[in-house]
Design a protein around this motif. Structure first.
Motif, mmCIF file in Angstrom:
data_model
loop_
_atom_site.group_PDB
_atom_site.id
_atom_site.type_symbol
_atom_site.label_atom_id
_atom_site.label_comp_id
_atom_site.label_asym_id
_atom_site.label_seq_id
_atom_site.Cartn_x
_atom_site.Cartn_y
_atom_site.Cartn_z
ATOM 1 N N TYR A 1 -85.840 -74.745 -22.676
ATOM 2 C CA TYR A 1 -87.215 -75.075 -23.072
ATOM 3 C C TYR A 1 -87.626 -74.137 -24.209
ATOM 4 O O TYR A 1 -87.724 -72.916 -24.022
ATOM 5 N N PHE B 1 -93.941 -76.351 -24.650
ATOM 6 C CA PHE B 1 -92.500 -76.178 -24.538
ATOM 7 C C PHE B 1 -91.806 -77.506 -24.850
ATOM 8 O O PHE B 1 -92.209 -78.548 -24.338
ATOM 9 N N ARG C 1 -90.226 -72.662 -26.921
ATOM 10 C CA ARG C 1 -91.665 -72.435 -27.042
ATOM 11 C C ARG C 1 -92.129 -72.751 -28.467
ATOM 12 O O ARG C 1 -91.557 -72.251 -29.436
#
Length: 819
Positions: A414, A344, A416
Motif C-alpha cells: 500500500y 493509500f 501512501r
C-alpha cells in the motif's frame, strides 16, 4: 677534434636511446627510465602472443585512463574489451600525460605533466622492467642476476574483471563500472565478507545490502561454507570456477579452448563471457537469472519487472517521476509535497525487499495501517501472511527501494499518496526498458470537475452493478454448491480459477489418490498416481522425489511462480496442468489424465498404425515449436522421450513434464546455465555430453530419436543380433544402425529409397508400408536430419512442422484428386 668526437658520441647515445624507447613502446616491456605518452597512439605494450594491449585508453572527450584490453576485437561498447584500469575514478588529460617507470623502481601515472594521479608505490635498487604477459597480467619486476622478484602486478588490483588464473583474494574485490560508457566505480561489488563467503553487494552512501546469495538464506542453505578462512576464488582457462567457500560452477562451454573473463557488469550481475569463433563475446554463465533480484537496479521510488523474452523494465511508482532519463540508478522523485495524508494506493503483486523501519508479527491489517498513518515519514506498508509461521506480518518503510513485481509475493503493498480535493487524481507513470528509452503511461483517474448529475449516474450504475453481481453469485452458488460428505465434518472447497488452475492441499491429493495407491507411472522426477478430484475429474498426480522438492521459503515461492507460468500455457498438444501442491517438503503436480497412456506403452503393445504414428509426430513437433518459438524463449523440455508423450482417447499426443528441470535445485546456479546434464540416456543430444552451449536444438535431437523409435519399434540403445551384426549380441546405437542401412543403399531411384526405409520399419507393421510409404519416408528423412551431431545442421521445430505438414497437404490433395 676531441669536441667533434664528444659531440658524435653524445648524438650516438641519444639516437640509441630514442631507438630503444621506440622499440620498447611497441614491444611487451618497458624498461626503467622510459615512459609511455598519451599523445602517441603507438606507445603501447602488446603481450607476446598479441592477445592483450596496455596503454592509454580514451573514455571521453580529452579523458584517458591507463588500461589493459583485448587487442583488435569488435566492441559492443567503447569499453567492452577493457579488463583492467589503473585509476578509473581519475582520468588524465589527453595532452602531456604519461606513464613513467622511474629508475628508483616506481611506476607513476602523471596528469598533463603536473601531478601524479596513480603510482605502484614501489622502489628498488635493482634495474626494473614492466612487462605485459600473455595472460593479461601487467607485471613490474626486478632484474636480479639469479632470480626475478615481482614488485607489483595488475592481477593483485582487479577492477571489474577476473581473467583465467587471476585470483580474487581476501583483500581484493571486483567493482562494477558506473555504466557501459562510464568506467568510474559503480554501486555493485564482488567480495569475501567477514564470514568468508563470496557475495555480491549493492552499496551507496545512503543504503547498502547484500543480494547474492539470496539474503534471506543462511550460508549453509545456499551451499556455502564459512569454515575456510583463506578466501580465494579463481576461474581457470577451461571455464571452471572454484571458491574457498565451496561455491563452484562450470561454464556452458566448459573445456572448449577460448578466451574467457569473469566480470561484474554495471547492472549488478556476475557473468562469464566467452569468445566465439567470430570474435564476438557471449554469456556462458551468469549468477542471477532474474535481473530484478539485483538490489537498487531501478533506483528509489521505482518498480522493476522482468520478462525473460523482453528483459528488465523499470517504472516509477504512481505519483513519482524519473530523475535522470538516461540513468535509472538515480530512481524517481515525488511530484507532490509529503504530508501526513491518509490515502493509500493498493499495489498487488509488488514487493519492496529490505529497509524495514518497523517489522511486526501477528498484527491485524488495521493496526498495520495505523502504524503507517501515525508516522508521517512512512511512505509505504506491506501486509503479508507467512505460511511458515502462520502469522500475519507488517512492514513499515520509509525508504522505497528494491521494488519489483513478484508473482511469488504473498501479500499486498500500500503506497501512501497525498490527499487531493476530490480524493482522486490523474498520475503518470514513467517507465523504461533496459535501453533507457522513456515512455509515458496514463493512470486512470477521475476528473476534478464532475457535475452532480454525472455523480448521480455514476452511483446509480454502481448500485445496479452490485445488484447484478449479487444475483449472479446466488445463482452460481446454488448450482455448484458441493454435496455434504458422509461424515459430519463440512468440506472446505477451493474453487477453480477461470483457468482451472489452483493450489491443492496435500490432504486433498492424498484423499484423491486413496493414499497414493494406484501408480500409473514413474521416472527420475517422481511417481505418478491416478486420482479423482473433489469435482469428480480424473487426474494424474505426480509426486516429485525428495531430491526435486526443496523445502525452504524461497524454493517454495519460486516453485509456485514457475508452476503458475506452466499452468497458463495453452496448446492442444500440451498436457493441461490443473494445479499443484507445495506444503513443507511436499511438491506435487496435478495434470489431466490421459486414457491411452504414454507413447512408450503403445509402442510396446503395437496399438498404433502408421497414420496414428504420423499424427503423433506432427502434434509433438507443433507443441515443441510452440514452446521454443511462440512462448517464452527459455522454455526447453530437455527430456523428450516416448514416456513423456501421452495420448488421449483419440490418440492425440500431449507432451508432459516439460521444463521441470527448471523447478529442481533452484539454489544450484549451474541449473540456470544448464551446465548440469538433463534428460534420459539414449535421447540426449551430444551437447550435454561435451558441455557445449545448450539451445532448443537439444529437444530437436531428442525428437529425432523418438521418431526413429516410432518407425523402427526399437529402443535408442537396442540390442544387436547376428543378422544385423554378424556376431554375438551387443549394444548398438539406433542412429548408427539406421545410418548404416541408408549408407548401404547406393542407388538413388525412389524404389531403392523405399527399400532402405522398408528395412528399418517395425516388422509388425510391414503390411502397411506400401499404403503409407510416402509418410514413412518423410518421417525417416526428417528424423535423420534432427539427429545430426552438429546442432547447427539440425532444423528448428517450426521447420520440422513445415516438412511434415507439407506431406499431409500433399496427401490430402491426392485424396481430393482421387475423389
Amino acid at each position: 677534434m676531441i669536441d667533434d668526437m664528444a659531440i658524435s658520441s653524445i648524438l650516438h647515445v641519444l639516437l640509441l636511446s630514442l631507438c630503444f624507447r621506440y622499440s620498447s613502446s611497441s614491444s611487451s616491456t618497458l624498461s626503467s627510465g622510459f615512459s609511455l605518452s598519451v599523445e602517441k597512439p603507438e606507445d603501447v605494450l602488446i603481450s607476446p602472443n598479441g592477445t592483450f594491449t596496455a596503454g592509454f585508453h580514451v573514455i571521453g572527450e580529452n579523458a584517458y585512463v591507463l588500461a589493459i584490453w583485448f587487442t583488435r576485437l569488435p566492441q559492443s561498447s567503447p569499453n567492452s574489451n577493457v579488463v583492467w584500469i589503473a585509476s578509473r575514478d581519475q582520468p588524465v588529460n589527453g595532452k602531456r600525460s604519461s606513464l613513467s617507470l622511474l629508475r628508483a623502481g616506481n611506476l607513476i601515472l602523471s596528469d598533463a605533466g603536473q601531478k601524479n594521479v596513480w603510482s605502484s608505490n614501489t622502489n628498488s635498487s635493482w634495474p626494473t622492467r614492466l612487462a605485459l604477459n600473455d595472460n593479461g597480467n601487467l607485471v613490474l619486476y626486478e632484474l636480479h642476476s639469479e632470480e626475478t622478484n615481482i614488485l607489483w602486478q595488475s592481477f593483485d588490483f582487479p577492477t571489474d574483471t577476473l581473467l583465467p588464473g587471476q585470483q580474487l583474494k581476501n583483500d581484493t574485490q571486483l567493482v562494477a563500472a558506473r555504466s557501459d560508457t562510464n568506467v568510474s566505480s559503480g554501486f555493485y561489488k564482488l567480495f569475501f565478507d567477514d564470514s568468508n563467503v563470496l557475495r555480491l553487494l549493492y552499496h551507496r552512501l545512503d543504503v547498502s545490502s547484500v543480494y547474492w546469495p539470496a539474503p534471506w538464506m543462511l550460508s549453509f542453505e545456499a551451499g556455502r561454507s564459512t569454515e575456510n578462512s583463506s578466501r580465494l576464488a579463481v576461474l581457470d582457462s577451461l571455464g571452471s570456477f572454484i571458491s574457498t567457500d565451496n561455491f563452484k560452477f562450470t561454464t556452458s562451454d566448459y573445456e572448449i579452448s577460448t578466451q574467457r573473463r569473469l566480470k561484474i557488469d554495471p547492472d549488478g550481475s556476475l557473468r562469464v563471457y566467452s569468445l566465439q569463433k567470430n570474435n564476438q563475446w557471449y554469456v556462458s554463465w551468469q549468477a542471477i537469472a532474474d535481473a530484478c533480484h539485483v538490489h537498487g537496479i531501478c533506483g528509489v521510488n521505482s518498480m522493476c519487472k522482468y520478462d525473460p523474452s523482453h528483459g528488465r523494465k523499470c517504472s516509477c511508482l504512481p505519483g513519482y517521476r524519473i530523475k535522470n532519463h538516461s540513468d535509472w540508478s538515480y530512481g524517481c522523485e515525488p511530484k507532490f509535497e509529503f504530508s501526513c495524508g491518509q490515502n493509500f494506493l493498493k499495489l498487488p503483486g509488488v514487493e519492496f525487499y529490505g529497509n524495514d523501519y518497523v517489522y511486526k508479527l501477528n498484527i491485524s491489517f488495521k493496526n498495520c495501517k495505523n502504524l503507517c498513518l501515525h508516522d508521517c515519514e512512512c511512505r509505504l506498508f506491506q501486509y503479508t501472511f507467512g505460511e511458515d509461521m502462520g502469522q500475519f506480518r507488517c512492514y513499515i518503510k520509509r525508504i522505497l527501494i528494491n521494488g519489483h513485481n513478484s508473482p511469488s509475493f504473498r501479500g499486498t503493498t500500500y503506497l501512501r499518496l497525498p490527499q487531493t480535493n476530490e480524493g482522486s487524481f490523474l498520475e503518470e507513470e514513467e517507465s523504461a526498458r533496459d535501453d533507457g528509452d522513456v515512455c509515458f503511461v496514463k493512470f486512470e483517474g477521475a476528473s476534478q470537475n464532475v457535475s452532480s448529475f454525472v455523480k448521480f449516474l455514476l452511483w446509480f450504475s454502481v448500485a445496479v452493478g452490485v445488484l447484478e453481481v449479487l444475483c449472479i453469485s446466488l445463482i452460481w452458488c446454488s448450482l455448484i454448491r458441493p454435496k455434504k460428505s458422509s461424515d459430519s465434518n463440512p468440506q472446505v472447497y477451493n474453487f477453480l480459477s477461470p483457468f482451472r488452475f489452483r493450489k491443492f492441499t496435500y490432504s486433498e491429493l492424498k484423499q484423491a489418490t486413496k493414499g497414493f495407491k494406484e501408480e500409473i507411472g514413474r521416472g527420475a522426477g517422481g511417481i505418478v498416481y491416478k486420482g479423482v478430484l473433489s469435482d469428480q475429474r480424473v487426474a494424474a498426480i505426480k509426486k516429485l522425489n525428495g531430491d526435486n522438492t526443496g523445502g525452504g521459503k524461497q524454493e517454495e515461492g519460486e516453485f509456485m511462480a514457475e508452476v503458475s507460468i506452466i499452468g497458463r500455457l495453452n496448446h492442444m498438444n500440451l498436457i493441461e496442468m490443473w494445479g499443484y501442491c507445495a506444503e513443507g517438503k511436499q511438491r506435487l503436480l496435478v495434470y489431466e489424465y490421459m486414457e491411452k497412456g504414454s507413447l512408450a506403452e503403445n509402442l510396446r503393445s503395437n496399438t498404433l498404425d502408421w497414420t496414428k504414428r504420423y499424427n503423433i509426430a506432427l502434434g509433438t513437433a507443433r507443441v515443441l515449436a510452440y514452446l521454443h518459438e511462440e512462448c517464452l524463449e527459455w522454455i526447453l523440455h530437455c527430456d523428450i522421450k516416448p514416456h513423456n508423450i501421452l495420448l488421449d482417447s483419440n490418440y492425440e499426443p500431449k507432451v508432459a513434464d516439460f521444463g521441470l528441470s527448471k523447478l529442481k535445485n533452484r539454489n544450484d546456479q549451474n541449473t540456470q546455465s544448464f551446465s548440469m546434464i538433463r534428460g534420459t540416456r539414449g535421447y540426449m543430444a551430444p551437447e550435454w555430453v561435451f558441455n557445449l552451449p545448450i539451445t532448443s536444438k537439444v529437444d530437436v535431437y531428442s525428437y529425432g530419436i523418438v521418431i526413429l523409435e516410432m518407425i523402427t519399434g526399437r529402443s535408442p540403445m537396442m540390442m544387436g543380433n547376428q543378422s544385423d551384426e554378424g556376431e554375438e549380441a551387443q549394444h548398438v546405437r539406433l542412429v548408427t544402425w539406421v545410418r548404416e542401412k541408408k549408407k548401404n543403399n547406393n542407388k538413388t531411384t525412389s524404389e531403392e529409397v523405399s527399400s532402405w526405409v522398408k528395412q528399418i520399419i517395425d516388422p509388425a507393421l510391414i503390411s502397411e508400408f506400401e499404403v503409407e510409404k510416402q509418410k514413412i519416408e518423410t518421417l525417416a528423412n526428417v528424423a535423420l536430419r534432427c539427429v545430426k551431431e552438429d546442432k547447427d545442421e539440425r532444423p528448428t521445430m517450426s521447420q520440422v512442422v513445415e516438412m511434415l505438414q507439407s506431406q499431409e497437404d500433399d496427401y490430402a490433395a491426392e485424396l481430393i484428386m482421387a475423389a
